[in-house]
Design a protein around this motif. Structure first.
Motif, PDB file in Angstrom:
ATOM      1  N   MET A 102       0.830  -1.206   0.000  1.00  0.00           N
ATOM      2  CA  MET A 102       0.000   0.000   0.000  1.00  0.00           C
ATOM      3  C   MET A 102       0.866   1.258   0.000  1.00  0.00           C
ATOM      4  N   ILE A 103       1.975   1.195   0.741  1.00  0.00           N
ATOM      5  CA  ILE A 103       2.886   2.337   0.817  1.00  0.00           C
ATOM      6  C   ILE A 103       3.648   2.492  -0.496  1.00  0.00           C
ATOM      7  N   SER A 104       4.262   1.402  -0.961  1.00  0.00           N
ATOM      8  CA  SER A 104       5.139   1.487  -2.134  1.00  0.00           C
ATOM      9  C   SER A 104       4.371   1.850  -3.409  1.00  0.00           C
ATOM     10  N   VAL A 105       3.150   1.321  -3.582  1.00  0.00           N
ATOM     11  CA  VAL A 105       2.367   1.640  -4.780  1.00  0.00           C
ATOM     12  C   VAL A 105       1.917   3.103  -4.769  1.00  0.00           C
ATOM     13  N   GLN A 106       1.574   3.617  -3.598  1.00  0.00           N
ATOM     14  CA  GLN A 106       1.200   5.031  -3.517  1.00  0.00           C
ATOM     15  C   GLN A 106       2.397   5.940  -3.803  1.00  0.00           C
ATOM     16  N   VAL A 107       3.590   5.550  -3.329  1.00  0.00           N
ATOM     17  CA  VAL A 107       4.794   6.316  -3.654  1.00  0.00           C
ATOM     18  C   VAL A 107       5.033   6.292  -5.171  1.00  0.00           C
ATOM     19  N   TYR A 108       4.834   5.117  -5.789  1.00  0.00           N
ATOM     20  CA  TYR A 108       4.941   4.988  -7.249  1.00  0.00           C
ATOM     21  C   TYR A 108       3.931   5.908  -7.938  1.00  0.00           C
ATOM     22  N   GLY A 109       2.703   5.963  -7.413  1.00  0.00           N
ATOM     23  CA  GLY A 109       1.674   6.828  -7.983  1.00  0.00           C
ATOM     24  C   GLY A 109       2.010   8.302  -7.851  1.00  0.00           C
ATOM     25  N   ILE A 110       2.611   8.687  -6.718  1.00  0.00           N
ATOM     26  CA  ILE A 110       3.036  10.084  -6.540  1.00  0.00           C
ATOM     27  C   ILE A 110       4.043  10.464  -7.620  1.00  0.00           C
ATOM     28  N   TRP A 111       4.988   9.553  -7.911  1.00  0.00           N
ATOM     29  CA  TRP A 111       5.991   9.818  -8.943  1.00  0.00           C
ATOM     30  C   TRP A 111       5.339   9.859 -10.329  1.00  0.00           C
ATOM     31  N   VAL A 112       4.483   8.882 -10.633  1.00  0.00           N
ATOM     32  CA  VAL A 112       3.879   8.779 -11.965  1.00  0.00           C
ATOM     33  C   VAL A 112       3.030  10.007 -12.284  1.00  0.00           C
ATOM     34  N   TYR A 113       2.214  10.454 -11.318  1.00  0.00           N
ATOM     35  CA  TYR A 113       1.254  11.514 -11.605  1.00  0.00           C
ATOM     36  C   TYR A 113       1.784  12.921 -11.336  1.00  0.00           C
ATOM     37  N   ASN A 114       2.947  13.031 -10.691  1.00  0.00           N
ATOM     38  CA  ASN A 114       3.482  14.360 -10.388  1.00  0.00           C
ATOM     39  C   ASN A 114       4.813  14.668 -11.068  1.00  0.00           C
ATOM     40  N   PHE A 115       5.596  13.623 -11.380  1.00  0.00           N
ATOM     41  CA  PHE A 115       6.951  13.880 -11.857  1.00  0.00           C
ATOM     42  C   PHE A 115       7.270  13.247 -13.207  1.00  0.00           C
ATOM     43  N   SER A 116       6.392  12.390 -13.742  1.00  0.00           N
ATOM     44  CA  SER A 116       6.660  11.771 -15.037  1.00  0.00           C
ATOM     45  C   SER A 116       5.822  12.444 -16.110  1.00  0.00           C
ATOM     46  N   SER A 117       6.302  12.390 -17.350  1.00  0.00           N
ATOM     47  CA  SER A 117       5.600  13.010 -18.462  1.00  0.00           C
ATOM     48  C   SER A 117       4.588  12.039 -19.042  1.00  0.00           C
ATOM     49  N   ALA A 118       3.344  12.463 -19.113  1.00  0.00           N
ATOM     50  CA  ALA A 118       2.301  11.577 -19.658  1.00  0.00           C
ATOM     51  C   ALA A 118       2.563  11.242 -21.113  1.00  0.00           C
ATOM     52  N   ALA A 119       3.166  12.212 -21.838  1.00  0.00           N
ATOM     53  CA  ALA A 119       3.418  11.983 -23.260  1.00  0.00           C
ATOM     54  C   ALA A 119       4.478  10.927 -23.483  1.00  0.00           C
ATOM     55  N   ALA A 120       5.379  10.779 -22.492  1.00  0.00           N
ATOM     56  CA  ALA A 120       6.479   9.822 -22.651  1.00  0.00           C
ATOM     57  C   ALA A 120       6.065   8.407 -22.323  1.00  0.00           C
ATOM     58  N   ILE A 121       4.890   8.264 -21.744  1.00  0.00           N
ATOM     59  CA  ILE A 121       4.432   6.932 -21.324  1.00  0.00           C
ATOM     60  C   ILE A 121       3.703   6.278 -22.487  1.00  0.00           C
ATOM     61  N   SER A 122       4.118   5.086 -22.813  1.00  0.00           N
ATOM     62  CA  SER A 122       3.515   4.399 -23.956  1.00  0.00           C
ATOM     63  C   SER A 122       2.084   3.997 -23.658  1.00  0.00           C
ATOM     64  N   GLN A 123       1.263   4.105 -24.684  1.00  0.00           N
ATOM     65  CA  GLN A 123      -0.121   3.694 -24.539  1.00  0.00           C
ATOM     66  C   GLN A 123      -0.246   2.182 -24.688  1.00  0.00           C
ATOM     67  N   VAL A 124      -1.307   1.639 -24.125  1.00  0.00           N
ATOM     68  CA  VAL A 124      -1.536   0.204 -24.241  1.00  0.00           C
ATOM     69  C   VAL A 124      -1.887  -0.128 -25.688  1.00  0.00           C
ATOM     70  N   ALA A 125      -1.157  -1.048 -26.242  1.00  0.00           N
ATOM     71  CA  ALA A 125      -1.409  -1.420 -27.633  1.00  0.00           C
ATOM     72  C   ALA A 125      -2.624  -2.324 -27.717  1.00  0.00           C
ATOM     73  N   ALA A 126      -3.507  -1.989 -28.614  1.00  0.00           N
ATOM     74  CA  ALA A 126      -4.681  -2.831 -28.799  1.00  0.00           C
ATOM     75  C   ALA A 126      -4.291  -4.114 -29.515  1.00  0.00           C
ATOM     76  N   VAL A 127      -4.902  -5.186 -29.104  1.00  0.00           N
ATOM     77  CA  VAL A 127      -4.618  -6.462 -29.755  1.00  0.00           C
ATOM     78  C   VAL A 127      -5.284  -6.484 -31.122  1.00  0.00           C
ATOM     79  N   PRO A 128      -4.552  -6.716 -32.193  1.00  0.00           N
ATOM     80  CA  PRO A 128      -5.152  -6.704 -33.539  1.00  0.00           C
ATOM     81  C   PRO A 128      -6.273  -7.727 -33.641  1.00  0.00           C
ATOM     82  N   SER A 129      -7.398  -7.271 -34.154  1.00  0.00           N
ATOM     83  CA  SER A 129      -8.554  -8.163 -34.248  1.00  0.00           C
ATOM     84  C   SER A 129      -8.330  -9.272 -35.257  1.00  0.00           C
TER      85      SER A 129
END
Length: 491
Positions: free
Chosen positions: A220-247
């Protein structure tokens, strides 16, 4: 072996039965209709049962006996570093392959559109559990009181929650809740009780329990610390989007890819066992053929389990959420939440096992049947409150912080013999069947109610299912202790 498999299959179907009965009651009595594709859902549920049966039988043939044997050999060696390394390795390997964590991580990655990386989330949780297993082994050996660790730990949890972004709070608490499941609980409980029983001056009830509780708290502690970093200090544009599985991919190719993923997920546990058995202890496996068959069953069971979730449990949870919202009666949603929470918990095999072990260790202070009722009641209340929060749109921060603040207060007031067990019982309530259904229910509700954010509001139900059993068990122990004092001293 066939007889054992059939026994496990019947056991798995029995565990699924309460969910099926609750769903049928609501479909036939309340909605007076059946799902549009009942055959697919039925097949999915049956595949889930087959997966659970194969998985559990494989564990009994391979991982459980090998793991217990390793723990006993290390305890006889008396090497603290080896015991701590073994605790870390077992904790990490078991959690990285945990089916419920895989399901939650995949859901989180899809809903956050890749901002929360599923593999990173699983690694953080697995590393946290591994580290806390090493700490828990040290606690048992040195005799540290569990209640101080839990009070201090949850104060840290509350402080981190205060600063964590809303998008990560529910997911973090759910990630902690799913770490203790069909793989981890028996291994962790056996390690703790085995150590407490073999060390002079240790009590299995007060010292043997608690490892499961620590395994829930630290992620609970470590994931919230990860979330603080992801949502406050990382660039959303640099994060890869989930690739859709080709139909266009053929279903067989996708099935082979899923199976390859399962091999990758279960491989760490196999490597840990083999490395410690052959390189550290330098002893051969007792029954290698049986162990190999067991590992194969674990792999196939895990694959069938995940496949069945996609066909059966996830659609059921989403469908029920949509129908309940469309019906427009919030009381029906709360009733469904309460009944599904109580029914699934009463049939939870890990809870039955821990309750029996607690009754044996308590020597007359506790009854296994009473523990199951109190825990099931706590889970039902927790899920109901969690669903009410989604309907009302209230911030999860206040509910979670208030719940764990009450837990901290009760930890200071409760009899010391119940503290470790109460926290462990909060960890074992989220079963391999309950987690996907509850997760799907939360996500379905958040998707169906206007103005709700799926990532913020969809997660968190598992956390409520973990908090409230701790509260009800501690309250039960306080009342019983007070009642016994009044009886012994009428004046």
């Amino acid at each position: 072996m066939l007889q054992q498999f059939l026994h496990q299959l019947l056991h798995a179907l029995k565990n699924l039965l309460p969910i099926i009965l609750v769903v049928l009651f609501f479909q036939l009595v309340i909605f007076q209709s059946l799902p549009s594709d009942p055959l697919s859902i039925t097949i999915g549920l049956f595949i889930v049962a087959i997966g659970i049966a194969l998985f559990l039988l494989g564990l009994e043939l391979s991982i459980f006996p090998v793991g217990k044997n390793l723990a006993n050999q290390f305890a006889r060696k008396g090497s603290l570093p080896l015991l701590m390394i073994f605790g870390f390795a077992i904790g990490f390997a078991a959690v990285i392959a945990e089916p419920a964590l895989i399901a939650v991580a995949e859901q989180a990655e899809q809903i956050s559109q890749g901002r929360v990386n599923g593999l990173t989330l699983r690694l953080i949780v697995a590393l946290s559990v591994g580290a806390v297993m090493a700490l828990g082994v040290l606690r048992i050996i040195l005799g540290w009181p569990i209640h101080w660790l839990m009070i201090g730990g949850y104060i840290i949890v509350l402080l981190v929650t205060f600063f964590a972004p809303a998008e990560i709070v529910g997911l973090a608490y759910d990630s902690g809740g799913v770490t203790t499941n069909i793989v981890t609980v028996p291994l962790i409980a056996a390690l703790g009780l085995g150590l407490a029983s073999s060390i002079k001056g240790r009590n299995p009830l007060t010292d043997g329990f608690g490892l499961v509780a620590l395994a829930v708290m630290v992620p609970m502690i470590s994931v919230q610390v990860y979330g603080i970093w992801v949502y406050n200090f990382s660039s959303a544009a640099a994060i890869s989007q989930v690739a859709a599985v080709p139909s266009q991919l053929h279903w067989l190719l996708q099935a082979l890819l899923d199976l390859a993923t399962m091999v990758k997920d279960i491989l760490p546990m196999i490597l840990v066992v083999l490395i410690f058995q052959y390189l550290i202890l330098r002893r051969p496996l007792a029954h290698p053929a049986k162990v190999i068959i067991g590992f194969a069953m674990v792999l196939l069971g895990l694959y069938a389990f995940v496949l069945g979730l996609k066909l059966g449990l996830f659609p059921v949870g989403s469908l029920m959420a949509e129908q309940l919202i469309n019906k427009g009666y919030n009381s029906l949603i709360l009733l469904f939440a309460f009944t599904i929470g109580f029914a699934t918990t009463m049939a939870e095999p890990a809870l039955i096992a821990i309750g029996n072990q607690a009754e044996e260790a308590a020597r007359g202070k506790l009854k296994g049947s009473a523990i199951r009722l109190i825990v099931a009641f706590g889970v039902a209340i927790g899920i109901t409150i969690g669903v009410y929060r989604i309907i009302s749109g209230d911030s999860i921060h206040y509910y979670i912080m208030a719940g764990y603040l009450l837990v901290v207060i009760l930890t200071a007031l409760a009899p010391k013999y119940i503290v470790a067990l109460a926290f462990d019982l909060g960890g074992v309530t989220t079963s391999e069947v309950t987690v996907p259904l509850v997760t799907a229910l939360g996500i379905g509700l958040a998707s169906s109610i206007e103005g709700r954010n799926v990532l913020i509001d969809g997660f968190g139900l598992i956390a409520f299912a973990s908090i409230f059993p701790i509260i009800t068990v501690m309250l039960y122990a306080i009342v019983v202790e007070r009642f016994s004092q009044v009886r012994s001293d009428p004046t």
